[in-house]
Design a protein around this motif. Structure first.
Motif, PDB file in Angstrom:
ATOM      1  N   LYS A  38       0.835  -1.205   0.000  1.00  0.00           N
ATOM      2  CA  LYS A  38       0.000   0.000   0.000  1.00  0.00           C
ATOM      3  C   LYS A  38       0.865   1.248   0.000  1.00  0.00           C
ATOM      4  CE  LYS A  38      -4.129  -1.799   2.278  1.00  0.00           C
ATOM      5  NZ  LYS A  38      -4.932  -1.758   3.505  1.00  0.00           N
ATOM      6  N   SER A  39       1.914   1.241   0.806  1.00  0.00           N
ATOM      7  CA  SER A  39       2.804   2.386   0.873  1.00  0.00           C
ATOM      8  C   SER A  39       3.583   2.580  -0.431  1.00  0.00           C
ATOM      9  CB  SER A  39       3.777   2.206   2.041  1.00  0.00           C
ATOM     10  OG  SER A  39       4.689   3.268   2.100  1.00  0.00           O
ATOM     11  N   LEU A  40       4.075   1.491  -0.997  1.00  0.00           N
ATOM     12  CA  LEU A  40       4.879   1.581  -2.220  1.00  0.00           C
ATOM     13  C   LEU A  40       4.060   1.939  -3.446  1.00  0.00           C
ATOM     14  CD1 LEU A  40       7.203  -1.473  -1.585  1.00  0.00           C
ATOM     15  CD2 LEU A  40       7.933   0.930  -1.753  1.00  0.00           C
ATOM     16  N   MET A  41       2.770   1.678  -3.433  1.00  0.00           N
ATOM     17  CA  MET A  41       1.930   1.995  -4.590  1.00  0.00           C
ATOM     18  C   MET A  41       1.885   3.500  -4.866  1.00  0.00           C
ATOM     19  SD  MET A  41      -1.258  -0.615  -4.605  1.00  0.00           S
ATOM     20  CE  MET A  41      -1.132  -2.126  -5.534  1.00  0.00           C
ATOM     21  N   THR A  42       2.230   4.290  -3.900  1.00  0.00           N
ATOM     22  CA  THR A  42       2.243   5.732  -4.098  1.00  0.00           C
ATOM     23  C   THR A  42       3.522   6.206  -4.778  1.00  0.00           C
ATOM     24  OG1 THR A  42       3.188   6.159  -1.917  1.00  0.00           O
ATOM     25  CG2 THR A  42       0.783   6.089  -2.085  1.00  0.00           C
ATOM     26  N   ALA A  43       4.543   5.335  -4.847  1.00  0.00           N
ATOM     27  CA  ALA A  43       5.813   5.705  -5.476  1.00  0.00           C
ATOM     28  C   ALA A  43       5.683   5.604  -6.995  1.00  0.00           C
ATOM     29  CB  ALA A  43       6.934   4.793  -4.977  1.00  0.00           C
ATOM     30  N   SER A  44       6.178   6.581  -7.688  1.00  0.00           N
ATOM     31  CA  SER A  44       6.008   6.623  -9.138  1.00  0.00           C
ATOM     32  C   SER A  44       6.936   5.656  -9.877  1.00  0.00           C
ATOM     33  CB  SER A  44       6.244   8.044  -9.644  1.00  0.00           C
ATOM     34  OG  SER A  44       7.560   8.448  -9.337  1.00  0.00           O
ATOM     35  N   ASN A  45       8.011   5.218  -9.257  1.00  0.00           N
ATOM     36  CA  ASN A  45       8.979   4.376  -9.971  1.00  0.00           C
ATOM     37  C   ASN A  45       8.849   2.890  -9.638  1.00  0.00           C
ATOM     38  OD1 ASN A  45       9.835   4.861  -7.356  1.00  0.00           O
ATOM     39  ND2 ASN A  45      11.988   4.733  -7.865  1.00  0.00           N
ATOM     40  N   ASN A  48       3.170  -0.921 -10.345  1.00  0.00           N
ATOM     41  CA  ASN A  48       1.961  -1.208  -9.571  1.00  0.00           C
ATOM     42  C   ASN A  48       1.354  -2.562  -9.896  1.00  0.00           C
ATOM     43  OD1 ASN A  48       2.042   1.062  -7.991  1.00  0.00           O
ATOM     44  ND2 ASN A  48       0.445   2.143  -9.092  1.00  0.00           N
ATOM     45  N   GLU A  49       1.545  -3.059 -11.105  1.00  0.00           N
ATOM     46  CA  GLU A  49       0.984  -4.366 -11.455  1.00  0.00           C
ATOM     47  C   GLU A  49       1.605  -5.467 -10.590  1.00  0.00           C
ATOM     48  OE1 GLU A  49       0.784  -7.450 -15.191  1.00  0.00           O
ATOM     49  OE2 GLU A  49       0.914  -5.320 -15.631  1.00  0.00           O
ATOM     50  N   VAL A  50       2.905  -5.417 -10.419  1.00  0.00           N
ATOM     51  CA  VAL A  50       3.589  -6.391  -9.559  1.00  0.00           C
ATOM     52  C   VAL A  50       3.118  -6.226  -8.118  1.00  0.00           C
ATOM     53  CG1 VAL A  50       5.836  -7.089  -8.617  1.00  0.00           C
ATOM     54  CG2 VAL A  50       5.601  -6.559 -11.055  1.00  0.00           C
ATOM     55  N   LEU A  51       3.011  -4.992  -7.677  1.00  0.00           N
ATOM     56  CA  LEU A  51       2.564  -4.751  -6.300  1.00  0.00           C
ATOM     57  C   LEU A  51       1.140  -5.257  -6.086  1.00  0.00           C
ATOM     58  CD1 LEU A  51       4.057  -1.207  -5.629  1.00  0.00           C
ATOM     59  CD2 LEU A  51       4.935  -3.427  -4.852  1.00  0.00           C
ATOM     60  N   GLU A  52       0.288  -5.082  -7.077  1.00  0.00           N
ATOM     61  CA  GLU A  52      -1.088  -5.589  -6.965  1.00  0.00           C
ATOM     62  C   GLU A  52      -1.106  -7.106  -6.859  1.00  0.00           C
ATOM     63  OE1 GLU A  52      -3.630  -4.025 -10.046  1.00  0.00           O
ATOM     64  OE2 GLU A  52      -3.029  -1.974  -9.596  1.00  0.00           O
ATOM     65  N   LEU A  78       6.658 -16.167  -6.538  1.00  0.00           N
ATOM     66  CA  LEU A  78       7.539 -15.584  -5.520  1.00  0.00           C
ATOM     67  C   LEU A  78       8.918 -15.309  -6.101  1.00  0.00           C
ATOM     68  CD1 LEU A  78       6.455 -17.755  -2.475  1.00  0.00           C
ATOM     69  CD2 LEU A  78       6.226 -15.264  -2.633  1.00  0.00           C
ATOM     70  N   SER A  79       9.443 -16.260  -6.845  1.00  0.00           N
ATOM     71  CA  SER A  79      10.751 -16.084  -7.474  1.00  0.00           C
ATOM     72  C   SER A  79      10.727 -14.913  -8.450  1.00  0.00           C
ATOM     73  CB  SER A  79      11.134 -17.371  -8.205  1.00  0.00           C
ATOM     74  OG  SER A  79      12.346 -17.206  -8.883  1.00  0.00           O
ATOM     75  N   GLN A  80       9.671 -14.833  -9.238  1.00  0.00           N
ATOM     76  CA  GLN A  80       9.526 -13.732 -10.200  1.00  0.00           C
ATOM     77  C   GLN A  80       9.426 -12.398  -9.481  1.00  0.00           C
ATOM     78  OE1 GLN A  80       6.089 -14.180 -12.695  1.00  0.00           O
ATOM     79  NE2 GLN A  80       6.330 -12.176 -13.627  1.00  0.00           N
ATOM     80  N   TRP A  81       8.609 -12.341  -8.429  1.00  0.00           N
ATOM     81  CA  TRP A  81       8.434 -11.082  -7.704  1.00  0.00           C
ATOM     82  C   TRP A  81       9.728 -10.625  -7.054  1.00  0.00           C
ATOM     83  CZ3 TRP A  81       3.517 -13.354  -5.099  1.00  0.00           C
ATOM     84  CH2 TRP A  81       2.442 -13.334  -5.983  1.00  0.00           C
ATOM     85  N   VAL A  82      10.489 -11.550  -6.489  1.00  0.00           N
ATOM     86  CA  VAL A  82      11.771 -11.185  -5.870  1.00  0.00           C
ATOM     87  C   VAL A  82      12.676 -10.557  -6.927  1.00  0.00           C
ATOM     88  CG1 VAL A  82      13.899 -12.100  -4.841  1.00  0.00           C
ATOM     89  CG2 VAL A  82      11.673 -12.864  -3.981  1.00  0.00           C
ATOM     90  N   ASN A  83      12.751 -11.171  -8.100  1.00  0.00           N
ATOM     91  CA  ASN A  83      13.579 -10.624  -9.175  1.00  0.00           C
ATOM     92  C   ASN A  83      13.092  -9.255  -9.610  1.00  0.00           C
ATOM     93  OD1 ASN A  83      15.243 -12.889  -9.221  1.00  0.00           O
ATOM     94  ND2 ASN A  83      14.024 -13.906 -10.782  1.00  0.00           N
ATOM     95  N   GLU A  84      11.794  -9.076  -9.705  1.00  0.00           N
ATOM     96  CA  GLU A  84      11.252  -7.793 -10.139  1.00  0.00           C
ATOM     97  C   GLU A  84      11.445  -6.709  -9.090  1.00  0.00           C
ATOM     98  OE1 GLU A  84       7.375  -7.974 -11.962  1.00  0.00           O
ATOM     99  OE2 GLU A  84       7.889  -9.862 -12.942  1.00  0.00           O
ATOM    100  N   VAL A  85      11.280  -7.065  -7.818  1.00  0.00           N
ATOM    101  CA  VAL A  85      11.474  -6.069  -6.753  1.00  0.00           C
ATOM    102  C   VAL A  85      12.921  -5.593  -6.734  1.00  0.00           C
ATOM    103  CG1 VAL A  85      11.488  -5.740  -4.243  1.00  0.00           C
ATOM    104  CG2 VAL A  85       9.526  -6.829  -5.337  1.00  0.00           C
ATOM    105  N   GLU A  86      13.852  -6.483  -7.080  1.00  0.00           N
ATOM    106  CA  GLU A  86      15.262  -6.089  -7.135  1.00  0.00           C
ATOM    107  C   GLU A  86      15.513  -5.000  -8.172  1.00  0.00           C
ATOM    108  OE1 GLU A  86      17.393  -9.747  -7.779  1.00  0.00           O
ATOM    109  OE2 GLU A  86      17.503 -10.159  -5.623  1.00  0.00           O
TER     110      GLU A  86
END
Length: 89
Positions: A38-45, A48-52, A78-86
């Motif tokens: 919820k907090s990160l969704m406000t960040a422009s960079n 949001n699709e991954v966060l959702e 989970l593996s994909q999300w970890v890579n994307e968050v990086e």
């Protein structure tokens, strides 16, 4: 002291990584994921699709009858999300 965006991303990645490696987790961790997203969704960079997707994973996990099975069934994501968050920064 509030966490800055980099700290939030690191914490998000750590929780997701732990779920991936350990194939288990807690309701408290899923609730933390929800708050972070919820907090990160406000960040422009931040994508949001991954966060959702992570948010829905958290909500579904909180309501799952067997949390460990829920986590195990999302190993690939989970593996994909970890890579994307990086890549967020």
């Amino acid at each position: 002291m509030p966490l800055n965006q980099q700290d939030q991303l690191q914490l998000l990645k750590d929780i997701l990584s732990n779920h991936q490696v350990d194939c288990c987790g807690s309701i408290a961790e899923l609730e933390q994921l929800e708050r972070l997203v919820k907090s990160l969704m406000t960040a422009s960079n931040v994508d949001n699709e991954v966060l959702e997707q992570i948010y829905h994973y958290s909500q579904n996990g909180i309501n799952a009858s067997n949390l460990d099975n829920h986590i195990e069934s999302h190993q690939q994501q989970l593996s994909q999300w970890v890579n994307e968050v990086e890549t967020f920064s």
